[in-house]
Design a protein around this motif. Structure first.
Motif, PDB file in Angstrom:
ATOM      1  N   GLU A 156       0.965  -1.340   0.004  1.00  0.00           N
ATOM      2  CA  GLU A 156      -0.015   0.063  -0.045  1.00  0.00           C
ATOM      3  C   GLU A 156       0.890   1.260   0.061  1.00  0.00           C
ATOM      4  O   GLU A 156       0.479   2.407  -0.584  1.00  0.00           O
ATOM      5  N   ALA A 157       2.060   1.220   0.493  1.00  0.00           N
ATOM      6  CA  ALA A 157       2.967   2.327   0.723  1.00  0.00           C
ATOM      7  C   ALA A 157       3.710   2.537  -0.783  1.00  0.00           C
ATOM      8  O   ALA A 157       4.013   3.786  -1.062  1.00  0.00           O
ATOM      9  N   LEU A 158       4.168   1.329  -1.613  1.00  0.00           N
ATOM     10  CA  LEU A 158       4.721   1.759  -2.695  1.00  0.00           C
ATOM     11  C   LEU A 158       4.161   2.834  -3.558  1.00  0.00           C
ATOM     12  O   LEU A 158       4.720   3.598  -4.063  1.00  0.00           O
ATOM     13  N   PRO A 159       3.045   2.849  -4.170  1.00  0.00           N
ATOM     14  CA  PRO A 159       2.470   4.085  -4.996  1.00  0.00           C
ATOM     15  C   PRO A 159       2.720   5.426  -4.549  1.00  0.00           C
ATOM     16  O   PRO A 159       3.415   6.157  -5.100  1.00  0.00           O
ATOM     17  N   LEU A 160       2.529   5.433  -3.186  1.00  0.00           N
ATOM     18  CA  LEU A 160       2.632   6.958  -2.579  1.00  0.00           C
ATOM     19  C   LEU A 160       4.174   7.108  -2.390  1.00  0.00           C
ATOM     20  O   LEU A 160       4.638   8.237  -2.482  1.00  0.00           O
ATOM     21  N   ALA A 161       4.795   6.031  -2.217  1.00  0.00           N
ATOM     22  CA  ALA A 161       6.526   6.132  -1.989  1.00  0.00           C
ATOM     23  C   ALA A 161       7.281   6.703  -3.637  1.00  0.00           C
ATOM     24  O   ALA A 161       8.141   7.517  -3.256  1.00  0.00           O
ATOM     25  N   ILE A 162       6.398   5.994  -4.570  1.00  0.00           N
ATOM     26  CA  ILE A 162       6.926   6.649  -5.880  1.00  0.00           C
ATOM     27  C   ILE A 162       6.533   8.204  -6.092  1.00  0.00           C
ATOM     28  O   ILE A 162       7.570   8.873  -6.458  1.00  0.00           O
ATOM     29  N   ALA A 163       5.541   8.748  -5.555  1.00  0.00           N
ATOM     30  CA  ALA A 163       5.331  10.066  -5.617  1.00  0.00           C
ATOM     31  C   ALA A 163       6.251  10.865  -4.657  1.00  0.00           C
ATOM     32  O   ALA A 163       6.774  11.848  -5.041  1.00  0.00           O
ATOM     33  N   ILE A 164       6.437  10.239  -3.285  1.00  0.00           N
ATOM     34  CA  ILE A 164       7.241  10.982  -2.543  1.00  0.00           C
ATOM     35  C   ILE A 164       8.744  10.915  -3.182  1.00  0.00           C
ATOM     36  O   ILE A 164       9.532  12.119  -2.886  1.00  0.00           O
ATOM     37  N   ALA A 165       9.166   9.978  -3.935  1.00  0.00           N
ATOM     38  CA  ALA A 165      10.426  10.026  -4.275  1.00  0.00           C
ATOM     39  C   ALA A 165      10.664  11.242  -5.589  1.00  0.00           C
ATOM     40  O   ALA A 165      11.714  11.645  -5.677  1.00  0.00           O
ATOM     41  N   ALA A 166       9.513  11.353  -6.325  1.00  0.00           N
ATOM     42  CA  ALA A 166       9.485  12.510  -7.174  1.00  0.00           C
ATOM     43  C   ALA A 166       9.699  13.873  -6.572  1.00  0.00           C
ATOM     44  O   ALA A 166      10.500  14.781  -6.898  1.00  0.00           O
ATOM     45  N   TYR A 167       9.039  13.862  -5.228  1.00  0.00           N
ATOM     46  CA  TYR A 167       9.243  15.097  -4.404  1.00  0.00           C
ATOM     47  C   TYR A 167      10.806  15.350  -4.057  1.00  0.00           C
ATOM     48  O   TYR A 167      11.326  16.426  -4.155  1.00  0.00           O
ATOM     49  N   GLY A 168      11.300  13.890  -3.731  1.00  0.00           N
ATOM     50  CA  GLY A 168      12.533  13.869  -2.922  1.00  0.00           C
ATOM     51  C   GLY A 168      13.608  14.404  -4.064  1.00  0.00           C
ATOM     52  O   GLY A 168      14.577  15.040  -3.777  1.00  0.00           O
ATOM     53  N   LEU A 169      13.468  14.045  -5.354  1.00  0.00           N
ATOM     54  CA  LEU A 169      14.328  14.059  -6.567  1.00  0.00           C
ATOM     55  C   LEU A 169      14.190  15.655  -6.593  1.00  0.00           C
ATOM     56  O   LEU A 169      15.363  16.346  -6.778  1.00  0.00           O
ATOM     57  N   SER A 170      13.007  16.417  -6.682  1.00  0.00           N
ATOM     58  CA  SER A 170      13.035  17.936  -6.737  1.00  0.00           C
ATOM     59  C   SER A 170      13.728  18.589  -5.568  1.00  0.00           C
ATOM     60  O   SER A 170      14.509  19.501  -5.770  1.00  0.00           O
ATOM     61  N   TYR A 171      13.576  18.023  -4.335  1.00  0.00           N
ATOM     62  CA  TYR A 171      14.186  18.449  -3.017  1.00  0.00           C
ATOM     63  C   TYR A 171      15.674  18.520  -3.418  1.00  0.00           C
ATOM     64  O   TYR A 171      16.356  19.477  -3.168  1.00  0.00           O
ATOM     65  N   GLY A 172      16.284  17.488  -3.822  1.00  0.00           N
ATOM     66  CA  GLY A 172      17.693  17.104  -3.959  1.00  0.00           C
ATOM     67  C   GLY A 172      18.147  18.153  -4.937  1.00  0.00           C
ATOM     68  O   GLY A 172      19.258  18.727  -4.735  1.00  0.00           O
ATOM     69  N   VAL A 173      17.477  18.563  -6.098  1.00  0.00           N
ATOM     70  CA  VAL A 173      17.938  19.342  -7.055  1.00  0.00           C
ATOM     71  C   VAL A 173      17.847  20.512  -6.515  1.00  0.00           C
ATOM     72  O   VAL A 173      18.919  21.408  -6.760  1.00  0.00           O
ATOM     73  N   LEU A 174      16.845  21.079  -5.896  1.00  0.00           N
ATOM     74  CA  LEU A 174      16.528  22.539  -5.372  1.00  0.00           C
ATOM     75  C   LEU A 174      17.907  22.713  -4.480  1.00  0.00           C
ATOM     76  O   LEU A 174      18.197  23.909  -4.183  1.00  0.00           O
ATOM     77  N   THR A 175      18.321  21.676  -3.659  1.00  0.00           N
ATOM     78  CA  THR A 175      19.476  22.183  -2.570  1.00  0.00           C
ATOM     79  C   THR A 175      20.683  22.881  -3.163  1.00  0.00           C
ATOM     80  O   THR A 175      21.348  23.476  -2.775  1.00  0.00           O
ATOM     81  N   THR A 176      20.755  22.320  -4.592  1.00  0.00           N
ATOM     82  CA  THR A 176      21.961  22.553  -5.267  1.00  0.00           C
ATOM     83  C   THR A 176      22.046  24.208  -5.514  1.00  0.00           C
ATOM     84  O   THR A 176      22.918  24.717  -6.035  1.00  0.00           O
ATOM     85  N   GLN A 177      20.773  24.902  -5.403  1.00  0.00           N
ATOM     86  CA  GLN A 177      20.637  26.189  -5.606  1.00  0.00           C
ATOM     87  C   GLN A 177      20.736  27.161  -4.363  1.00  0.00           C
ATOM     88  O   GLN A 177      20.811  28.354  -4.345  1.00  0.00           O
TER      89      GLN A 177
END
Lengths: 103, 231
Positions: free
Chosen positions: B14-35
């Motif tokens: 049940e967590a996996l579909p939401l974990a994929i969405a969370i990973a998309a946010y996490g990816l964005s967060y990681g990219v944003l930190t480089t700014q």
């Protein structure tokens, strides 16, 4: 304050908000108005951050950034149509980049 | 034992579909930190120890805009208020766990874990194991994707790839699905109005976000009350 200190304080304040809810607020009836207020706060902060980033500092004032505005509009429209987060971001950034180079 | 295995399987599934969405946010967060001035290690440490998408996103956006640490702390404290609600609502479902485990499980309280946890508790009663599995799945997705995002972001030219546009665009993608109902829309519009006015009157004011974030929900409450009265 350096970044490590900030991370430490964010860790403490975020964890406290979680553990207080689980250990202390449990079983207490919270005022419905306060509950609604808490729900609206993230919306307000995110909207304010978007507006803040659309306004770029100029000599003695601020101006609207067209690339940011177009990027945000493209993201919003794409998200409404395809309902998928990452592709909407990519299209928004691409639209903003095109606006930056061609406007 | 079988029951435990089933709970673990159910939690991961049940967590996996939401974990994929969370990973998309996490990816964005990681990219944003480089700014921002955050190093790769501090960006990853923030994900490991804070583990809150909204708090981390707002913190890096404010740091990138030159806000002071004090205003970042105040704004994120406002954001964290809703954890009190989530924790209170989840407390009964977590109550069978020993106190020290409840302390650890509390670390997993978030928007997504609240949704899955409260739905499970309503259907099956208290289930700390299920909540722990869900929170762990989200945690792993968040830290892995943050790291990948930060590594990718640090290896490209931010202006050439439009990474400076990633902040407003990401926040737009987070905001749009939430804009449902007059009170929420009114809150967002007033927040934008307050921000624009304050930026014109006092450009670069570090309290702009805090004022907009604290005052606009009051208009949302007013609209909500009027809507209810008119129904």
């Amino acid at each position: 304050m350096n970044n490590w200190m900030l991370i430490a304080l964010l860790t403490i304040s975020t964890y406290l908000s979680r553990v207080i809810g689980v250990e202390i607020m449990a079983g207490r009836e919270m005022n419905a108005t306060l509950r609604l207020y808490f729900n609206y706060v993230p919306i307000a902060i995110i909207a304010a951050l978007i507006a803040n980033q659309m306004l770029v500092p100029t000599d003695g004032g601020i101006a609207l950034s067209l690339p940011v505005l177009i990027g945000c509009l493209a993201t919003a429209i794409t998200l409404k149509v395809i309902h998928t987060f990452l592709p909407s971001l990519i299209i928004g950034i691409a639209a903003g980049l095109l606006a930056r180079y061609f406007l | 034992m079988n029951n435990k295995k089933q709970t673990i399987k159910k939690g991961v599934t049940e967590a996996l579909p939401l974990a994929i969405a969370i990973a998309a946010y996490g990816l964005s967060y990681g990219v944003l930190t480089t700014q921002t001035s955050l190093s790769l290690a501090s960006a990853l440490a923030m994900s490991l120890f804070v583990f809150s998408g909204s708090v981390q996103m707002v913190a890096v956006a404010m740091l990138a805009a030159g806000a002071t640490a004090t205003s970042v702390l105040i704004a994120t404290a406002l954001l964290n208020l809703r954890n009190l609600l989530y924790g209170a609502a989840l407390a009964e479902g977590l109550s069978p766990a020993p106190r020290k485990w409840r302390g650890l499980l509390s670390f997993g309280v978030s928007d997504e874990a609240f949704v899955l946890g409260s739905a499970r508790f309503q259907k099956h009663g208290p289930d700390p194991l299920y909540f722990g599995i869900v929170a762990t799945t989200f945690y792993l997705a968040w830290i892995t994707s943050s790291y990948i995002g930060a590594v990718i972001g640090s290896q490209v030219d931010p202006l050439k790839w439009g990474l400076d546009l990633a902040f407003p665009v990401t926040f737009t993608a987070i905001l749009i699905p939430s804009l449902r109902g007059k009170p929420v829309i009114a809150t967002a519009l007033v927040a934008v109005t307050i921000t624009v006015i304050l930026q014109y009157v006092t450009p670069g004011n570090e309290f702009t976000i805090i004022l907009a974030g604290g005052l606009s929900p009051l208009i949302g409450l007013y609209v909500s009350r009027r809507t209810r009265d008119n129904e």
